[in-house]
Design a protein around this motif. Structure first.
Motif, PDB file in Angstrom:
ATOM      1  N   GLY A 259       0.787  -1.233   0.000  1.00 29.28           N
ATOM      2  CA  GLY A 259       0.000   0.000   0.000  1.00 29.28           C
ATOM      3  C   GLY A 259       0.815   1.277   0.000  1.00 29.28           C
ATOM      4  O   GLY A 259       0.322   2.312   0.472  1.00 29.28           O
ATOM      5  N   TYR A 260       2.025   1.240  -0.527  1.00 29.26           N
ATOM      6  CA  TYR A 260       2.846   2.456  -0.581  1.00 29.26           C
ATOM      7  C   TYR A 260       2.451   3.271  -1.825  1.00 29.26           C
ATOM      8  O   TYR A 260       3.176   3.322  -2.822  1.00 29.26           O
ATOM      9  CB  TYR A 260       4.327   2.095  -0.608  1.00 29.26           C
ATOM     10  N   GLU A 261       1.319   3.917  -1.741  1.00 29.23           N
ATOM     11  CA  GLU A 261       0.709   4.549  -2.911  1.00 29.23           C
ATOM     12  C   GLU A 261       1.571   5.681  -3.469  1.00 29.23           C
ATOM     13  O   GLU A 261       1.827   5.742  -4.678  1.00 29.23           O
ATOM     14  CB  GLU A 261      -0.678   5.081  -2.532  1.00 29.23           C
ATOM     15  N   ASN A 296      -5.538   2.771  -1.234  1.00 26.00           N
ATOM     16  CA  ASN A 296      -5.614   4.014  -0.466  1.00 26.00           C
ATOM     17  C   ASN A 296      -5.978   3.737   0.992  1.00 26.00           C
ATOM     18  O   ASN A 296      -5.405   4.318   1.919  1.00 26.00           O
ATOM     19  CB  ASN A 296      -6.623   4.966  -1.102  1.00 26.00           C
ATOM     20  N   LYS A 299      -3.055   2.053   2.747  1.00 26.21           N
ATOM     21  CA  LYS A 299      -2.024   3.053   3.039  1.00 26.21           C
ATOM     22  C   LYS A 299      -2.394   3.863   4.284  1.00 26.21           C
ATOM     23  O   LYS A 299      -1.558   4.091   5.177  1.00 26.21           O
ATOM     24  CB  LYS A 299      -1.858   3.992   1.850  1.00 26.21           C
ATOM     25  N   GLN A 303      -0.344   3.947   7.924  1.00 25.56           N
ATOM     26  CA  GLN A 303       0.206   5.173   8.483  1.00 25.56           C
ATOM     27  C   GLN A 303      -0.303   5.415   9.901  1.00 25.56           C
ATOM     28  O   GLN A 303       0.441   5.842  10.782  1.00 25.56           O
ATOM     29  CB  GLN A 303      -0.147   6.368   7.582  1.00 25.56           C
ATOM     30  N   ASN A 408      -3.055  -5.280   6.549  1.00 24.54           N
ATOM     31  CA  ASN A 408      -2.903  -5.193   5.096  1.00 24.54           C
ATOM     32  C   ASN A 408      -3.284  -6.517   4.433  1.00 24.54           C
ATOM     33  O   ASN A 408      -4.020  -6.553   3.445  1.00 24.54           O
ATOM     34  CB  ASN A 408      -1.463  -4.824   4.761  1.00 24.54           C
TER      35      ASN A 408
END
Length: 466
Positions: A259-261, A296, A299, A303, A408
């Motif tokens: 998810g490292y967009e 999204n 991610k 975070q 995830n």
């Protein structure tokens, strides 16, 4: 919860346990390293030979010096069974790239019939190395190599008084090699898989040799030899061709999986590649649409957990994926509650942590699956400086990553197009690394469990140095 979600949850609980065991082992190794000389990261430490074995020897045919590093033949031998043979006190270490030792011929005696080699446990201690099965010997009087029978074969030069001769095992190539005065004489295939003892022999009056197991500098540049062998392995790897777009596709799939967009967008912009990513559909049953799924939201949740905002992560999960947290006794709920407790300890809200722990951990105490991990969390309260304690690993970024990765994977498993639930655990890059490790382990197994293990950190460090 679906069965695959139970599998995913259990996987991350085991990952936590592995971190716990690693932290405990590191603490123990650090405590003992000052006296043992071992590195805390050295998981394959083996004792190496340090002296000659004066117990298991050839009796009166040779005399081992008081230093246990010299051997002398004082008598006149009568026949071929009067050899003065001495093995090292330990077998040659095998969990490494190279093993090596040397002898210095102090006196070649009447006939110069000394030899250097390797012998198996149970070797007949009145025979030259190489004259019996499972033994190899390079002999000084004729320069022949003997391997398992009484007939020698042309190998190298003879050696005599003043010469330094070495014997080694190259576990990468599965070969014995021998040296004379700092230069390699030759190598021969090693067809013995079990433990082998460095061995020296003397066989004529006044022969005397001294042995160096590494306490003193070797005549042969073993470090250079090891570096050359590693270079050969690297060249073999470098010469393997892979599809032009494979690296791009693998890195891209890793960023998608976790998810490292923003990083993914920057990666695409920086690469400016016109070559499409390699298709991995047939390999693992997934495609780009599967790995881009909910990127999204994944991610955002990652975070939040990285920032320690567990309450907000819980709230968004209930809004977006209520099925993941509907069972308050599930592994993922346990991980989140534990992380909330850890975050309270991190900011020294200990009273609040105690209250939270009592309220949320009670339902997990009775479940054997969670008992040991609950105790690890609770142990944080027992230390004035928990970060320096045996459970201090819980306050590190790695623990947050376990929770983030678990969420995830569970979100990826909710994708209706996902064909294999367990494939949500790892990216293509991680699966490749696991396959690579498996190949190294298989190769090592075929070599009798001899040779270096696969250490990814060492490979990465060597790449940086290069």
């Amino acid at each position: 919860m679906a069965p695959e979600n139970d599998v995913i949850g259990s996987y991350f609980l085991e990952l936590w346990r592995l971190n716990s065991k690693a932290a405990s082992a590191a603490a123990t190794a650090t405590t003992s390293s000052s006296t043992s000389g071992m590195s805390a990261e050295d998981s394959e430490f083996e004792e190496a030979p340090t002296e000659l074995d004066t117990v298991n020897s050839s009796g009166g045919f040779s005399v081992v010096g008081p230093d246990k590093l010299s051997v002398h033949y004082p008598n006149v031998h009568l026949h071929g069974h009067d050899v003065g043979v001495v093995q090292a006190n330990k077998p040659a270490p095998s969990k490494r790239l190279i093993y090596y030792f040397e002898i210095f011929v102090k006196n070649a005696g009447a006939k110069g019939q000394m030899s250097i080699g390797f012998t198996a446990p149970g070797f007949k201690m009145r025979r030259q190395p190489g004259w019996e099965a499972n033994s190899y010997g390079y002999h000084g009087d004729d320069g022949l190599l003997y391997r398992g029978h009484g007939k020698g074969e042309a190998f190298g030069p003879t050696y005599t008084t003043g010469d330094t001769v070495g014997g080694g095992i190259n576990y990468a190539t599965q070969e014995f090699f021998f040296t004379k005065n700092g230069s390699v004489v030759g190598a021969v295939y090693k067809d013995v898989k079990g433990p082998l003892f460095p061995t020296v022999a003397v066989h004529s009056q006044n022969e005397e040799v001294t042995v160096n197991f590494g306490k003193d500098p070797f005549k042969f540049d073993i470090k250079k030899f090891e570096a050359e062998e590693r270079k050969k392995q690297e060249m073999t790897v470098d010469n393997i061709c892979i599809p032009q777009n494979a690296s791009y596709g693998i890195v891209r799939s890793y960023l998608q999986h976790y998810g490292y967009e923003e990083t993914l967008k920057l990666f695409d912009m920086a690469s400016k590649s016109t070559v499409p990513p390699i298709s991995l559909v047939q390999e693992n049953g997934s495609n780009e649409e599967d790995t881009i799924y909910a990127i999204n939201q994944r991610k955002t949740l990652r975070q939040l957990i990285r920032n320690g905002e567990i309450d907000e992560a819980f709230r968004k999960l209930r809004d977006w994926y209520p099925q993941i947290v509907q069972d308050d006794k599930s592994a993922i709920c346990f991980l989140l509650h534990c992380q909330k407790f850890i975050e309270l300890v991190r900011i020294s809200k200990l009273e609040e942590a105690v209250v939270y722990g009592r309220n949320e951990f009670e339902k997990f105490y009775r479940l054997a699956e969670f008992d040991d991990l609950v105790k690890d969390c609770a142990a944080l309260l027992a230390y004035e400086q928990p970060l320096k304690s045996s459970v201090g690993y819980l306050l590190g970024d790695a623990q947050r990553e376990i929770v983030a990765d678990a969420i995830n994977s569970l979100i990826l498993s909710t994708n209706p197009n996902a064909k294999v639930g367990k494939s949500c655990l790892h990216s293509c890059l991680e699966r490749l690394l696991r396959q690579l490790t498996a190949c190294f382990l298989e190769k090592r197994s075929l070599n009798g469990d001899q040779g270096e293990g696969f250490h990814l950190r060492r490979i990465l460090n060597s790449s940086r140095k290069a």
